[in-house]
Design a protein around this motif. Structure first.
Motif, mmCIF file in Angstrom:
data_model
loop_
_atom_site.group_PDB
_atom_site.id
_atom_site.type_symbol
_atom_site.label_atom_id
_atom_site.label_comp_id
_atom_site.label_asym_id
_atom_site.label_seq_id
_atom_site.Cartn_x
_atom_site.Cartn_y
_atom_site.Cartn_z
ATOM 1 N N UNK A 1 -8.148 10.287 11.837
ATOM 2 C CA UNK A 1 -8.638 9.714 12.955
ATOM 3 C C UNK A 1 -10.137 8.879 13.003
ATOM 4 N N UNK A 2 -11.140 9.699 12.424
ATOM 5 C CA UNK A 2 -12.447 9.006 12.355
ATOM 6 C C UNK A 2 -12.129 7.809 11.530
ATOM 7 N N UNK A 3 -11.645 7.566 10.400
ATOM 8 C CA UNK A 3 -11.667 6.354 9.701
ATOM 9 C C UNK A 3 -10.906 5.437 10.501
ATOM 10 N N UNK A 4 -9.887 5.562 11.248
ATOM 11 C CA UNK A 4 -9.271 4.623 11.946
ATOM 12 C C UNK A 4 -10.272 4.170 13.107
ATOM 13 N N UNK A 5 -10.958 4.935 13.896
ATOM 14 C CA UNK A 5 -11.547 4.568 14.908
ATOM 15 C C UNK A 5 -12.879 3.826 14.493
ATOM 16 N N UNK A 6 -13.488 4.138 13.477
ATOM 17 C CA UNK A 6 -14.718 3.691 12.817
ATOM 18 C C UNK A 6 -14.418 2.187 12.309
ATOM 19 N N UNK A 7 -13.319 1.826 11.774
ATOM 20 C CA UNK A 7 -13.035 0.464 11.449
ATOM 21 C C UNK A 7 -12.648 -0.379 12.670
ATOM 22 N N UNK A 8 -11.790 0.306 13.654
ATOM 23 C CA UNK A 8 -11.480 -0.698 14.892
ATOM 24 C C UNK A 8 -12.679 -0.787 15.682
ATOM 25 N N UNK B 1 2.046 3.776 11.645
ATOM 26 C CA UNK B 1 1.861 4.073 10.338
ATOM 27 C C UNK B 1 0.895 5.547 10.346
ATOM 28 N N UNK B 2 0.023 5.252 11.253
ATOM 29 C CA UNK B 2 -1.119 6.696 11.058
ATOM 30 C C UNK B 2 -0.005 7.567 11.713
ATOM 31 N N UNK C 1 0.875 -1.197 -0.104
ATOM 32 C CA UNK C 1 0.074 0.197 0.193
ATOM 33 C C UNK C 1 0.892 1.271 -0.113
ATOM 34 N N UNK C 2 1.819 1.194 0.827
ATOM 35 C CA UNK C 2 2.897 2.273 0.869
ATOM 36 C C UNK C 2 3.593 2.434 -0.777
ATOM 37 N N UNK C 3 3.798 1.370 -1.307
ATOM 38 C CA UNK C 3 4.486 1.474 -2.601
ATOM 39 C C UNK C 3 3.470 1.984 -3.608
ATOM 40 N N UNK C 4 2.117 1.862 -3.567
ATOM 41 C CA UNK C 4 1.118 2.082 -4.658
ATOM 42 C C UNK C 4 0.543 3.343 -4.282
ATOM 43 N N UNK D 1 -7.355 5.630 4.668
ATOM 44 C CA UNK D 1 -8.721 4.880 4.780
ATOM 45 C C UNK D 1 -8.618 3.530 4.439
ATOM 46 N N UNK D 2 -7.655 3.321 3.252
ATOM 47 C CA UNK D 2 -7.388 1.960 2.751
ATOM 48 C C UNK D 2 -6.694 1.199 3.599
ATOM 49 N N UNK D 3 -5.611 1.737 4.330
ATOM 50 C CA UNK D 3 -4.931 1.160 5.564
ATOM 51 C C UNK D 3 -5.462 0.734 6.619
#
Length: 594
Positions: free
Chosen positions: A339-346, A317-318, A259-262, A272-274
């Motif tokens: 932050x909202x993306x990370x917490x929502x998926x978590x 990474x975040x 993902x970092x390479x692409x 969001x993808x991460x």
């Protein structure tokens, strides 16, 4: 055809002709002594050329004949090689059949021997009890030995052919037999222990095969699950769990690298993808664990520890992503969105009984606080910029136009819908509103104290600017301080105080609306964090602003009194007349003076 015969067939076949030609040339040379030297040289060159051409043609013919012989040898021997190869395969199959036949015959012989012994023992009389007891133990030993040989031989064949399921079934059956036979009185314990040791050795080999299969980097999830089930059936659940976590850790690491390479870190889609990728892999690992041990089985300590470690990897990474956001304009909102993306998926993992949100918040809180402080420092410079051009003239502004709907019903100066503000005051309230919209989601990180201190520092910065404007006699010497329009007239100073009074009311309502209900949310969790939000901090922040505002009013009053007391002697004191009814009146001149 042999190459030597071919060579002899072609080598120097035109030699007589060459000799005749040479002799004729020599004779002609002897007869023509009067010819020139140039003719002699040309004759020699023609003779040499013919000889070279002759040799080249002969060599080409030899090469063609040799190639033909080589291909004929290959075609002649190829069929023989194929026959030998097929014969070797047939011999191997016959050897395997012979081995199976030998094992079958051996089993039949053992069964026949056992049957003969049983018949002989049944015919003996009760008088030979001692002799029967002497034969009893060797008979049992031979039965166990035969059974051991058959089982071990079968296991070896199954392991060599990689027939794991059948080998597991035999091992499980032999475990049950061992548990039953070790409590039998007539069972030879020494032989039984040797048999159990041999079975354990085969278990080790099968465990090694399953481990190598699970550690294969190209293994699919279904094949991995099958291998882990086999390890659990062998009784090595701890190894199965470790291999499961190792598999998903490698998948997460390789996925993050790809993902970092692409994608660029500056791309908003990256975080969001991460977030989706990392927490989905953790979810898959949890489901695989449940498939191994069942829904009712709690997560092993190593699984819980692993999920927290992977959450920490994501937080790193975040942090890298947030630090890469260099622009001030929109940088805070971008970080909050990440932050909202990370917490929502978590939080989606809570349906699988994995509560990782506290650990995620713990690791991303420092970088979010850094982003907040950087932007608050920038906003202090913005306040100095838009106050530099303020002329300190009051204007009437609709409250709902500069505040949100929650504050639109407040009463300011007996005007429920309007408030009195200077130009910089209106811009300051608008700035505070934009900041509160961005920082409101940060309440989930339990950094309410940092937010309050940041807003309080911004307000204190604005009050300091107003103080410099009122204190006209103070000269600005600091290079970092921006120039402002001084409030030289009393009307401008009164406008500043009115502006400050409106801002104080608006700020108080704004702060209370931001943290409304915050003291009731997760109260038990907040008790374990002494540095987190406490309701008394709101009152302390508002009290601090009120004290700063009161200090500015005191400064104005002090300066105004000093001006009145320093009036020149040319000003007359007011003449007071008291009529008969006790009414106090001032002369017209006195009223004009004031």
């Amino acid at each position: 055809m042999d190459s030597s015969s071919t060579s002899s067939r072609f080598r120097f076949r035109d030699l007589p002709e060459m000799e005749n030609s040479t002799q004729s040339d020599t004779a002609s040379d002897a007869s023509s002594v009067v010819s020139s030297d140039r003719d002699d040289d040309s004759d020699l060159q023609s003779m040499t050329g013919r000889g070279i051409k002759h040799l080249c043609s002969e060599l080409l013919e030899l090469k063609a004949a040799s190639n033909g012989d080589f291909h004929r040898h290959i075609f002649a021997n190829y069929s023989s090689f194929i026959r030998v190869f097929e014969e070797v395969g047939r011999v191997e199959r016959e050897l395997l059949q012979l081995r199976n036949h030998v094992s079958t015959q051996k089993r039949l012989v053992n069964d026949l021997v056992d049957g003969i012994y049983s018949k002989v023992l049944s015919k003996e009389s009760m008088d030979s009890v001692i002799e029967e007891s002497e034969w009893d133990e060797p008979l049992l030993i031979s039965e166990l030995e035969s059974h051991k040989n058959d089982v071990l031989e079968t296991l070896d064949i199954l392991l060599s052919e990689n027939r794991i399921d059948e080998a597991l079934a035999i091992l499980e059956l032999e475990d049950e037999n061992f548990q039953r036979m070790q409590f039998e009185e007539d069972c030879p314990l020494d032989e039984l222990r040797l048999f159990d040791s041999a079975i354990s050795e085969r278990k080790g080999l099968l465990t090694q095969q399953l481990t190598m299969l699970a550690e294969n980097p190209r293994i699919s999830a279904a094949e991995l699950q099958k291998a882990l089930v086999g390890l659990c059936r062998l009784g090595d659940s701890h190894l199965a769990t470790n291999l499961l976590l190792k598999y998903y850790h490698s998948r997460i690491a390789s996925g993050i690298h790809k993902l970092k390479a692409s994608k660029s870190l500056l791309d908003r889609v990256y975080i969001r993808e991460l977030s989706k990728f990392v927490f989905s892999k953790i979810s898959q690992a949890a489901r695989s664990f449940v498939m191994l041990y069942g829904e009712t089985s709690p997560y092993a300590p190593e699984v819980v520890k692993w999920t927290r470690q992977e959450t920490k990897v994501f937080a790193a990474c975040f942090d890298e992503y947030v630090k890469s956001i260099s622009e001030i304009s929109g940088g805070l909102s971008t970080a909050v969105e990440a932050m909202q993306f990370a917490i929502s998926f978590c939080c989606l993992l809570e349906t699988q009984r994995l509560v990782l949100q506290p650990y995620l918040i713990k690791h991303i809180r420092p970088c979010m606080e850094d982003v907040l402080n950087i932007h608050l420092d920038h906003f202090t410079k913005v306040i100095g910029i838009f106050t530099a051009t303020d002329t300190w003239v009051l204007g009437r502004y609709l409250v709902s136009g500069i505040m949100n709907e929650q504050c639109s019903s407040m009463v300011v100066g007996q005007q429920p819908e309007y408030c009195l503000l200077t130009n910089s005051g209106r811009k300051f309230v608008t700035l505070l509103q934009a900041i509160t919209v961005d920082v409101s989601p940060l309440l989930s990180l339990e950094i309410e104290g940092s937010i309050l201190r940041g807003l309080m520092n911004l307000f204190k910065k604005y009050i300091d600017i107003l103080e410099r404007a009122i204190n006209c006699e103070t000269t600005v010497t600091e290079k970092s301080s921006s120039r402002i329009n001084l409030a030289e007239s009393v009307q401008q100073q009164v406008s500043i105080l009115s502006n400050l009074s409106s801002l104080e009311q608006l700020f108080s309502n704004m702060v209370r609306s931001i943290f409304k209900g915050a003291s009731d949310t997760n109260s038990e969790l907040r008790k374990s964090h002494p540095g987190g939000y406490q309701p008394k901090e709101i009152d302390g922040c508002i009290f601090f602003i009120q004290e700063a505002s009161l200090g500015l009013r005191s400064l104005f009053c002090e300066q105004f009194i000093n001006k009145v007391m320093s009036l020149k002697t040319s000003y007359k004191l007011p003449e007071i007349c008291i009529d008969g009814q006790g009414t106090v009146s001032r002369t017209e001149e006195t009223r004009k003076t004031f």
